[in-house]
Design an enzyme around this catalytic site. Structure first.
Site, mmCIF file in Angstrom:
data_model
loop_
_atom_site.group_PDB
_atom_site.id
_atom_site.type_symbol
_atom_site.label_atom_id
_atom_site.label_comp_id
_atom_site.label_asym_id
_atom_site.label_seq_id
_atom_site.Cartn_x
_atom_site.Cartn_y
_atom_site.Cartn_z
ATOM 1 N N PHE A 1 -1.458 -4.359 6.303
ATOM 2 C CA PHE A 1 -1.000 -3.382 7.305
ATOM 3 C C PHE A 1 -2.251 -2.824 7.996
ATOM 4 O O PHE A 1 -3.177 -2.378 7.306
ATOM 5 C CB PHE A 1 -0.211 -2.270 6.620
ATOM 6 N N GLY B 1 0.819 -1.224 0.000
ATOM 7 C CA GLY B 1 0.000 0.000 0.000
ATOM 8 C C GLY B 1 0.843 1.261 0.000
ATOM 9 O O GLY B 1 0.338 2.342 0.275
ATOM 10 N N GLY B 2 2.133 1.118 -0.315
ATOM 11 C CA GLY B 2 3.022 2.273 -0.254
ATOM 12 C C GLY B 2 3.264 2.906 -1.621
ATOM 13 O O GLY B 2 2.430 2.815 -2.531
ATOM 14 N N ASN B 3 4.445 3.521 -1.748
ATOM 15 C CA ASN B 3 4.794 4.256 -2.975
ATOM 16 C C ASN B 3 4.648 3.388 -4.228
ATOM 17 O O ASN B 3 4.017 3.782 -5.217
ATOM 18 C CB ASN B 3 6.255 4.732 -2.899
ATOM 19 N N HIS C 1 21.377 2.032 1.574
ATOM 20 C CA HIS C 1 20.665 2.731 2.655
ATOM 21 C C HIS C 1 21.465 2.767 3.959
ATOM 22 O O HIS C 1 21.705 3.853 4.491
ATOM 23 C CB HIS C 1 19.274 2.113 2.877
ATOM 24 N N MET D 1 23.580 -8.980 -5.033
ATOM 25 C CA MET D 1 23.899 -7.592 -5.435
ATOM 26 C C MET D 1 22.846 -6.601 -4.947
ATOM 27 O O MET D 1 22.776 -5.474 -5.417
ATOM 28 C CB MET D 1 24.089 -7.461 -6.940
ATOM 29 N N CYS E 1 10.272 6.513 -6.550
ATOM 30 C CA CYS E 1 8.927 7.108 -6.526
ATOM 31 C C CYS E 1 8.508 7.469 -5.113
ATOM 32 O O CYS E 1 8.971 6.851 -4.151
ATOM 33 C CB CYS E 1 7.929 6.139 -7.136
HETATM 34 P P1 NAD Z 1 6.760 2.018 1.330
HETATM 35 O O1 NAD Z 1 7.580 2.296 2.519
HETATM 36 O O2 NAD Z 1 6.047 3.138 0.670
HETATM 37 O O3 NAD Z 1 5.652 0.891 1.603
HETATM 38 C C1 NAD Z 1 5.571 0.332 2.787
HETATM 39 C C2 NAD Z 1 4.358 -0.592 2.771
HETATM 40 O O4 NAD Z 1 4.787 -1.796 3.326
HETATM 41 C C3 NAD Z 1 3.270 -0.049 3.657
HETATM 42 O O5 NAD Z 1 2.414 0.786 2.922
HETATM 43 C C4 NAD Z 1 2.629 -1.326 4.118
HETATM 44 O O6 NAD Z 1 1.685 -1.756 3.176
HETATM 45 C C5 NAD Z 1 3.763 -2.309 4.114
HETATM 46 N N1 NAD Z 1 4.285 -2.554 5.460
HETATM 47 C C6 NAD Z 1 5.271 -1.891 6.098
HETATM 48 N N2 NAD Z 1 5.469 -2.407 7.323
HETATM 49 C C7 NAD Z 1 4.601 -3.430 7.437
HETATM 50 C C8 NAD Z 1 4.319 -4.360 8.466
HETATM 51 N N3 NAD Z 1 4.973 -4.347 9.628
HETATM 52 N N4 NAD Z 1 3.348 -5.258 8.235
HETATM 53 C C9 NAD Z 1 2.669 -5.296 7.074
HETATM 54 N N5 NAD Z 1 2.894 -4.435 6.061
HETATM 55 C C10 NAD Z 1 3.842 -3.517 6.256
HETATM 56 O O7 NAD Z 1 7.676 1.221 0.333
HETATM 57 P P2 NAD Z 1 7.848 1.479 -1.225
HETATM 58 O O8 NAD Z 1 8.536 2.777 -1.418
HETATM 59 O O9 NAD Z 1 6.555 1.211 -1.901
HETATM 60 O O10 NAD Z 1 8.912 0.368 -1.555
HETATM 61 C C11 NAD Z 1 8.562 -0.996 -1.708
HETATM 62 C C12 NAD Z 1 9.853 -1.745 -1.879
HETATM 63 O O11 NAD Z 1 10.589 -1.194 -2.985
HETATM 64 C C13 NAD Z 1 10.802 -1.642 -0.690
HETATM 65 O O12 NAD Z 1 11.475 -2.862 -0.597
HETATM 66 C C14 NAD Z 1 11.796 -0.561 -1.093
HETATM 67 O O13 NAD Z 1 13.063 -0.649 -0.491
HETATM 68 C C15 NAD Z 1 11.898 -0.808 -2.571
HETATM 69 N N6 NAD Z 1 12.327 0.367 -3.329
HETATM 70 C C16 NAD Z 1 11.615 1.508 -3.264
HETATM 71 C C17 NAD Z 1 12.002 2.588 -4.032
HETATM 72 C C18 NAD Z 1 11.229 3.859 -4.022
HETATM 73 O O14 NAD Z 1 11.664 4.833 -4.658
HETATM 74 N N7 NAD Z 1 10.084 3.935 -3.380
HETATM 75 C C19 NAD Z 1 13.126 2.477 -4.862
HETATM 76 C C20 NAD Z 1 13.837 1.274 -4.913
HETATM 77 C C21 NAD Z 1 13.414 0.215 -4.144
#
Ligand code: NAD
Length: 341
Positions: A34, A9-11, A209, A203, A144
């Site tokens: 979540f 439900g995130g980015n 981070h 890799m 994003c």
């Molecule tokens: P985010 O932080 O926006 O999303 C987090 C989501 O994870 C929450 O909305 C929730 O649905 C879930 N979550 C978090 N903690 C939880 C818990 N304890 N129990 C259940 N659900 C839980 O993450 P994002 O930015 O959408 O990134 C998703 C993945 O992509 C991550 O592994 C991140 O490292 C990777 N990533 C993100 C980006 C970016 O720019 N956003 C870039 C490269 C890689």
């Protein structure tokens, strides 16, 4: 019609919902475990769907058919299941999905570099995994960030090319899967079939981070709040750039030793040094390609991304303290998913 289930439900889920929801022959549902997130998201998404502003020059609107916290409501119809979540949640999701997944489903993770294949095998079982298609993207296709929760998201940088490891049932071609995934993420990044899950996990670019965070906080007084959230990637100093490069040197040394020990049958050719990863993903968006330090300082794709912070009220007004619970500090622990620690 391809029925896609997005988990999270995130980015990333915001971008994927927008992109896939906009495709005429795809249907997209969201499962969030979540607490409270499914309700919040359902209440926030407007009729026109989630807007994605991207760096490719076109705004996209896509709407989910259903958003639920109940796997029984959304999993059974799914042809493709995508986990776009921090890796420490993979085991939780797979356990909830397990009893509702159709045999032969396509299930994978973006990113999937933290041992997604091992967790899938551990939770779903070897027989199920062998009869289905498991995939993992090397990283997320985009940098994003949500602009307004449930309503709009911004793609700051679309990667140019990324690897995708795809394991279809024995004897089946991975090409149709690659084409489906390409359609779902859009024209870019170009998905390239990658060698194996181990190469992808070794890799893991998430080493950036903790390294950048250490480089930044190592000489700071952590009892004092910051006036503004400090810039993350573009704020690295030269020493941090060198540390990142050295961490990556070590990873490449692991590759060298593994290949020495297992000279036949182990293909780790998709493993790249962080320097080459940055060039592969963002070459057009990097100003100075001299080294890792200069590349991060001048990467347009990472502009404005800050160290994760929480707001604090002080006598001088709102300030910011480090958020050490953010995924930058808690991700990548694939061993805890597998062993249940
Ligand atoms: P985010 O932080 O926006 O999303 C987090 C989501 O994870 C929450 O909305 C929730 O649905 C879930 N979550 C978090 N903690 C939880 C818990 N304890 N129990 C259940 N659900 C839980 O993450 P994002 O930015 O959408 O990134 C998703 C993945 O992509 C991550 O592994 C991140 O490292 C990777 N990533 C993100 C980006 C970016 O720019 N956003 C870039 C490269 C890689």
């Amino acid at each position: 019609m391809v029925r896609v289930l997005l988990c999270g439900g995130g980015n990333a889920i915001h971008v994927l919902t927008s992109y896939i929801g906009a495709l005429p022959d795809c249907e997209v549902c969201i499962l969030s475990l979540f607490p409270g997130e499914a309700d919040n998201l359902r209440n926030a998404v407007p009729d026109e769907g989630i807007k994605c502003q991207n760096d490719l020059g076109n705004d996209v609107y896509g709407k989910p058919l259903q958003i639920s916290n109940d796997p029984a409501a959304v999993v059974p119809r799914s042809d493709v299941v995508i986990l776009a979540l921090p890796s420490f949640t993979h085991e939780l999701y797979l356990n909830k999905l397990k009893q509702y997944l159709r045999p032969g489903v396509m299930i994978g993770s973006m990113p999937g570099q933290s041992g997604f294949d091992l967790v899938a095998r551990h939770v779903l079982g070897g027989d199920f995994v062998q009869a289905s298609t498991v995939f993992a993207l090397e990283t997320l296709p985009w940098a994003c960030r949500i602009v307004e929760y449930g309503k709009s998201v911004q793609v700051l940088g679309t990667k140019k090319e990324i690897g995708a490891v795809i394991a279809p049932p024995e004897g089946q071609s991975l090409e149709p899967v690659l084409q489906t995934l390409q359609k779902l993420v859009g024209r870019l990044p170009e998905l390239k079939a990658s060698t194996n899950f181990l190469a992808l996990t070794l890799m893991n670019p998430n080493t950036v981070h903790p390294t950048i965070s250490y480089g930044f906080y190592r000489d700071k007084d952590l009892t004092k709040p910051f006036d503004e959230p400090p810039v993350f990637y573009q704020g690295v100093d030269e020493r941090t750039g060198q540390m990142l490069s050295k961490v990556s040197d070590e990873v490449m040394e692991v590759q060298r030793v593994l290949l020495e020990r297992y000279p036949t049958g182990l293909d780790l050719s998709s493993m790249l040094h962080i320097r080459d990863v940055l060039l592969r993903y963002y070459s057009d968006e990097i100003g100075d390609k001299t080294n890792v330090y200069t590349m991060l300082r001048t990467s347009h794709a990472h502009r404005g991304l800050t160290h994760p912070m929480v707001d604090v009220e002080t006598p001088e007004g709102k300030k910011y303290m480090p958020n050490f619970n953010y995924r930058y500090f808690t991700e990548g622990e694939w061993w805890s998913c597998v062993s249940g620690q």
